[in-house]
Design a protein around this motif. Structure first.
Motif, PDB file in Angstrom:
ATOM      1  N   GLN A   1       0.826  -1.210   0.000  1.00  0.00           N
ATOM      2  CA  GLN A   1       0.000   0.000   0.000  1.00  0.00           C
ATOM      3  C   GLN A   1       0.861   1.261   0.000  1.00  0.00           C
ATOM      4  N   ASN A   2       1.903   1.261   0.793  1.00  0.00           N
ATOM      5  CA  ASN A   2       2.802   2.413   0.833  1.00  0.00           C
ATOM      6  C   ASN A   2       3.477   2.636  -0.518  1.00  0.00           C
ATOM      7  N   ARG A   3       3.861   1.504  -1.186  1.00  0.00           N
ATOM      8  CA  ARG A   3       4.513   1.644  -2.491  1.00  0.00           C
ATOM      9  C   ARG A   3       3.546   2.219  -3.518  1.00  0.00           C
ATOM     10  N   ILE A   4       2.295   1.757  -3.500  1.00  0.00           N
ATOM     11  CA  ILE A   4       1.311   2.264  -4.464  1.00  0.00           C
ATOM     12  C   ILE A   4       1.063   3.757  -4.252  1.00  0.00           C
ATOM     13  N   VAL A   5       0.930   4.154  -2.971  1.00  0.00           N
ATOM     14  CA  VAL A   5       0.706   5.567  -2.681  1.00  0.00           C
ATOM     15  C   VAL A   5       1.885   6.413  -3.131  1.00  0.00           C
ATOM     16  N   LYS A   6       3.095   5.906  -2.911  1.00  0.00           N
ATOM     17  CA  LYS A   6       4.292   6.645  -3.319  1.00  0.00           C
ATOM     18  C   LYS A   6       4.381   6.768  -4.824  1.00  0.00           C
ATOM     19  N   GLU A   7       4.051   5.658  -5.543  1.00  0.00           N
ATOM     20  CA  GLU A   7       4.116   5.695  -7.005  1.00  0.00           C
ATOM     21  C   GLU A   7       3.102   6.675  -7.573  1.00  0.00           C
ATOM     22  N   ARG A   8       1.915   6.706  -6.977  1.00  0.00           N
ATOM     23  CA  ARG A   8       0.905   7.646  -7.463  1.00  0.00           C
ATOM     24  C   ARG A   8       1.330   9.085  -7.216  1.00  0.00           C
ATOM     25  N   ALA A   9       1.941   9.327  -6.057  1.00  0.00           N
ATOM     26  CA  ALA A   9       2.375  10.684  -5.738  1.00  0.00           C
ATOM     27  C   ALA A   9       3.518  11.134  -6.625  1.00  0.00           C
ATOM     28  N   GLU A  10       4.436  10.204  -6.964  1.00  0.00           N
ATOM     29  CA  GLU A  10       5.599  10.549  -7.783  1.00  0.00           C
ATOM     30  C   GLU A  10       5.353  10.381  -9.264  1.00  0.00           C
ATOM     31  N   GLY A  11       4.183   9.851  -9.636  1.00  0.00           N
ATOM     32  CA  GLY A  11       3.877   9.648 -11.051  1.00  0.00           C
ATOM     33  C   GLY A  11       4.720   8.557 -11.689  1.00  0.00           C
ATOM     34  N   THR A  12       4.996   7.476 -10.939  1.00  0.00           N
ATOM     35  CA  THR A  12       5.811   6.370 -11.467  1.00  0.00           C
ATOM     36  C   THR A  12       5.071   5.665 -12.609  1.00  0.00           C
ATOM     37  N   PRO A  13       5.769   5.342 -13.738  1.00  0.00           N
ATOM     38  CA  PRO A  13       5.118   4.656 -14.857  1.00  0.00           C
ATOM     39  C   PRO A  13       4.556   3.305 -14.437  1.00  0.00           C
ATOM     40  N   ARG A  14       3.546   2.851 -15.173  1.00  0.00           N
ATOM     41  CA  ARG A  14       2.935   1.557 -14.881  1.00  0.00           C
ATOM     42  C   ARG A  14       3.954   0.440 -15.101  1.00  0.00           C
ATOM     43  N   GLU A  15       3.793  -0.661 -14.335  1.00  0.00           N
ATOM     44  CA  GLU A  15       4.742  -1.771 -14.395  1.00  0.00           C
ATOM     45  C   GLU A  15       4.617  -2.521 -15.724  1.00  0.00           C
ATOM     46  N   THR A  16       5.752  -3.114 -16.147  1.00  0.00           N
ATOM     47  CA  THR A  16       5.802  -3.906 -17.394  1.00  0.00           C
ATOM     48  C   THR A  16       5.172  -5.274 -17.149  1.00  0.00           C
ATOM     49  N   PRO A  17       4.844  -6.041 -18.231  1.00  0.00           N
ATOM     50  CA  PRO A  17       4.293  -7.399 -18.059  1.00  0.00           C
ATOM     51  C   PRO A  17       5.210  -8.300 -17.240  1.00  0.00           C
ATOM     52  N   ASN A  18       6.530  -8.217 -17.436  1.00  0.00           N
ATOM     53  CA  ASN A  18       7.448  -9.046 -16.649  1.00  0.00           C
ATOM     54  C   ASN A  18       7.387  -8.700 -15.171  1.00  0.00           C
ATOM     55  N   GLU A  19       7.313  -7.400 -14.863  1.00  0.00           N
ATOM     56  CA  GLU A  19       7.200  -6.981 -13.474  1.00  0.00           C
ATOM     57  C   GLU A  19       5.897  -7.457 -12.859  1.00  0.00           C
ATOM     58  N   TRP A  20       4.841  -7.441 -13.675  1.00  0.00           N
ATOM     59  CA  TRP A  20       3.541  -7.889 -13.155  1.00  0.00           C
ATOM     60  C   TRP A  20       3.571  -9.376 -12.836  1.00  0.00           C
ATOM     61  N   ARG A  21       4.220 -10.206 -13.724  1.00  0.00           N
ATOM     62  CA  ARG A  21       4.292 -11.642 -13.483  1.00  0.00           C
ATOM     63  C   ARG A  21       5.108 -11.949 -12.220  1.00  0.00           C
TER      64      ARG A  21
END
Length: 748
Positions: free
Chosen positions: A704-724
């Motif tokens: 949850q903390n990582r998602i909130v940080k990514e949204r605040a910093e505008g981090t790009p969406r994860e790649t298919p490999n990262e998702w797997r």
């Protein structure tokens, strides 16, 4: 700044004629409001006539055209009475000069003009003329007794009926310069002595002589007129280093007896009037204010560029011209008891007045219906500058300024208004400029260089070396202007000076010298002990700056002073000290609430407690507060009057670390300590039970903390490999099992 003052809107605008000349200069336009004609304002326009305006619908309900050669000596007054199937509007016009008025009757003539209003249509106007025994510049309609009061600029007062048949006259010749006159219903005057039969009307007549404001208070009951009080107030208030001008340029008075004036030096003072059977007392309230002279357009004649209006109690409305970069009219609501601006609003100069800015603008404020104030603006000195045959481009404008009808003077309303007030006040006159060759200037430069090189100890050494040198010099030469004799003596101020101390503190607290100011507790403590420091020397106040630098020594010493004040027995606890002039001090509860809530340095706080609160008896008062603040633990409903729970526990821990032995040796503290422990133990048990969930819930918290940080910093969406990879990791976590807390994911 506040919703207390609404957006002003224009009621009407009138051209100003310059074709006629008069011996006496009058305002081009007057506005008046009578309780006998509620909801309607009467506007008197020189060389034109009189207009009665409905303030709710902003249209003219009646007009009297008087001709371009008629001049008025003051504002007309209107009253409305029912008659048959309609209403009759009666207007009393004060005539200064007119072709049909004899020279000997100028300024003594009143035209009574009646007009019947039938369902919105106007009947033919009826006019007849009355010549009074004295000049008249103000007329007041008493709605209680249906009498008409006529006042001259020399203080002559007459009581008349509706047809201006004089019933009595009080001749009060004044050789002084007339300023203004205020009329109040007797029932609203709280500065009068208690009496069963209150007067119908109270008149406060104000004039000036040299550097003195002269007051005459008159009571009117029926046709009886009596002077019930006289007094005078000095208008010579000024500011050091500024040329003092004594003439009054703005004046206000309230039914509560709060009188205030502004002189040519833009110095503002307020006084409380009190009338008793023997004397009339005048007592200053609040401090004398030095207003910032923000515009050269503010003239030095009464009502030019500045005007005042009392809106009840110690609340006063100020309208004033402000200067560059853009000229505008500022409307400020002040509380004179506390010397602060409660609300403000800026009005751009209307285009109809723009050509006349250089001539100056006459202003007047008038209280109308509840929640409405009339602001009249008109050019000053037009007749003196324009030729008698020119067509004037100048106009006058009447505004309605919406005002909160429930305004009251309260300390709660004044708290926190000091920063917004400072821009309207002149710089502190004590803040002198140091010369380049002044040894204090050389010291400041030397200390600033050390601080910029991150050498605060050398800055301290330079300061105390300088103090020692000038202290030694004082022992050999008593005539030295930079000597000191005692830490709190007058010579101490001569050594330091307001401006020097302020700049010295700025080295430690301001960022204009260095990005990260270096704080010196030794120098600060020396200045405080020398009694040369005031709270306003540091931006954001001194105590706040001390807290930010973890200097708790002075903070706890103040707590000790409040404890001593709280423990001091009162002479008579049954007496309500409502009108006391004593300096206000915060309660111990309010002060400790701020101390506990602010970030604390445990080491500095422990030292300060041991130094200033060594007596366990003094600690009892603080422990009682902490006992109440620990009730309820971390529950949300604690908010409001209690500091955050974690801050309370941290402060309590430091307090016990510093003085637990003393408290154990003081039996009265034992019960408090047991109570505090009974409040804390349930929180400890709850914390331990919650700790078991930490290991199981920690992965979810990290995600949850990582998602909130990514949204605040505008981090790009994860790649298919990262998702797997993340998906595989989640499956492993699910396989482990987490008891009742289990996460299942359905992918469609």
């Amino acid at each position: 700044m506040s919703s207390l003052i609404g957006e002003p809107f224009q009621v009407s605008s009138y051209p100003i004629s310059t074709k006629t000349r008069h011996d006496k200069v009058h305002n081009p336009t007057y506005a008046s409001y009578s309780r006998d004609f509620p909801g309607h304002a009467t506007v008197t326009v020189q060389a034109e006539g009189i207009h009665i305006i409905d303030l709710s619908e902003l249209h003219t309900v009646a007009s009297h055209t008087c001709g371009s050669n008629v001049a008025f000596s003051g504002p007309a007054s209107s009253r409305c009475t029912p008659e048959g199937d309609g209403r009759v509007c009666t207007t009393y016009a004060l005539i200064s000069s007119a072709p049909e008025v004899a020279v000997k009757n100028r300024n003594r003539t009143v035209w009574i003009m009646k007009q019947k209003i039938l369902g919105g249509t106007l009947d033919k106007s009826d006019k007849h003329e009355i010549v009074l025994p004295h000049e008249v510049t103000h007329i007041y309609s008493d709605d209680k007794s249906s009498k008409i009061l006529l006042v001259s600029s020399t203080g002559d007062i007459s009581v008349a009926d509706n047809e201006l048949n004089i019933q009595s006259t009080l001749i009060c010749p004044h050789q002084q310069n007339f300023l203004d006159v205020f009329f109040f219903p007797g029932t609203s005057c709280t500065f009068l002595p208690p009496h069963e039969n209150l007067p119908d009307t109270v008149i406060v007549f104000c004039s000036s002589s040299d550097s003195t404001l002269l007051l005459s208070i008159v009571s009117v009951t029926g046709k009886d007129i009596t002077i019930i009080g006289k007094n005078q107030v000095s208008t010579s208030h000024g500011v050091s280093g500024r040329k003092i001008q004594h003439h009054v340029i703005a004046l206000s008075c309230s039914p509560c007896g709060v009188l205030s004036y502004i002189n040519e030096s833009h110095t503002w003072a307020a006084y409380q009037l009190e009338v008793n059977s023997l004397t009339t007392s005048v007592t200053q309230i609040g401090e004398t204010l030095a207003l910032a002279q923000s515009s050269r357009l503010n003239g030095h004649s009464f009502g030019c560029g500045m005007c005042l209006l009392s809106v009840g109690s110690s609340l006063v409305l100020l309208a004033t011209m402000t200067g560059t970069p853009s000229s505008e009219i500022s409307i400020l609501l002040w509380d004179m008891r506390y010397g602060v601006v409660i609300a403000s609003h800026a009005v751009p100069i209307p285009s109809a007045l723009a050509p006349s800015i250089k001539l100056g603008i006459n202003m007047s404020l008038l209280l109308a219906d509840a929640g409405q104030v009339l602001l009249t603006l008109c050019p000053a000195n037009v007749s003196r500058t324009a030729s008698s045959t020119s067509e004037s481009p100048y106009r006058s404008v009447v505004y309605i300024v919406p005002l909160d009808p429930n305004l009251k003077s309260t300390i709660a309303g004044a708290i926190g208004k000091t920063p917004a007030t400072s821009q309207w006040l002149a710089p502190n006159p004590k803040a002198e400029t140091l010369a380049d060759n002044d040894p204090r200037s050389i010291l400041l430069i030397d200390m600033a260089n050390h601080l910029q090189h991150n050498e605060p100890h050398k800055a301290d050494e330079a300061f105390f070396r300088w103090v020692k040198e000038h202290t030694s010099a004082s022992e050999s030469s008593s005539s030295n202007a930079l000597s000191i004799s005692t830490p709190d003596g007058a010579a101490s101020e001569a050594l330091y000076g307001y401006g020097f101390v302020k700049e010295l503190l700025a080295l430690f607290f301001a960022k204009e010298y260095t990005e990260k100011p270096q704080y010196s507790p030794r120098v600060t403590r020396h200045l405080i002990e020398s009694c040369v420091v005031s709270a306003g020397m540091v931006e954001g106040r001194l105590l706040t700056a001390l807290k930010q630098h973890d200097d708790w020594d002075e903070m706890i010493s103040l707590a000790k002073a409040l404890i001593d004040k709280q423990q001091k027995p009162q002479t008579d606890p049954e007496v309500m000290d409502v009108d006391s002039n004593k300096t206000w001090t915060p309660t111990l509860s309010a002060y400790m609430l701020m101390c506990v809530s602010y970030p604390t340095s445990p080491a500095a706080l422990r030292l300060a407690i041991r130094k200033h609160l060594p007596d366990a008896q003094d600690l009892i008062s603080i422990l009682e507060l902490l006992d109440g603040w620990t009730i309820g633990g971390t529950e949300e409903h604690r908010g409001g009057a209690a500091p955050p729970y974690d801050k309370t526990i941290s402060f309590l821990q430091v307090l016990l670390d510093a003085s637990f032995v003393s408290l154990l040796q003081f039996p009265p503290s034992h019960e408090l300590l047991r109570n505090i422990m009974s409040h804390i133990e349930p929180e400890i048990e709850l914390h331990e039970r919650m700790g078991y969930l930490r290991g199981a819930l920690e992965p979810f918290a990290r995600v949850q903390n990582r998602i909130v940080k990514e949204r605040a910093e505008g981090t790009p969406r994860e790649t298919p490999n990262e998702w797997r990879k993340r998906r595989k990791h989640q499956e492993q976590q699910i396989a482990l099992g987490v008891g009742l807390y289990r996460l299942e994911e359905l992918i469609i």
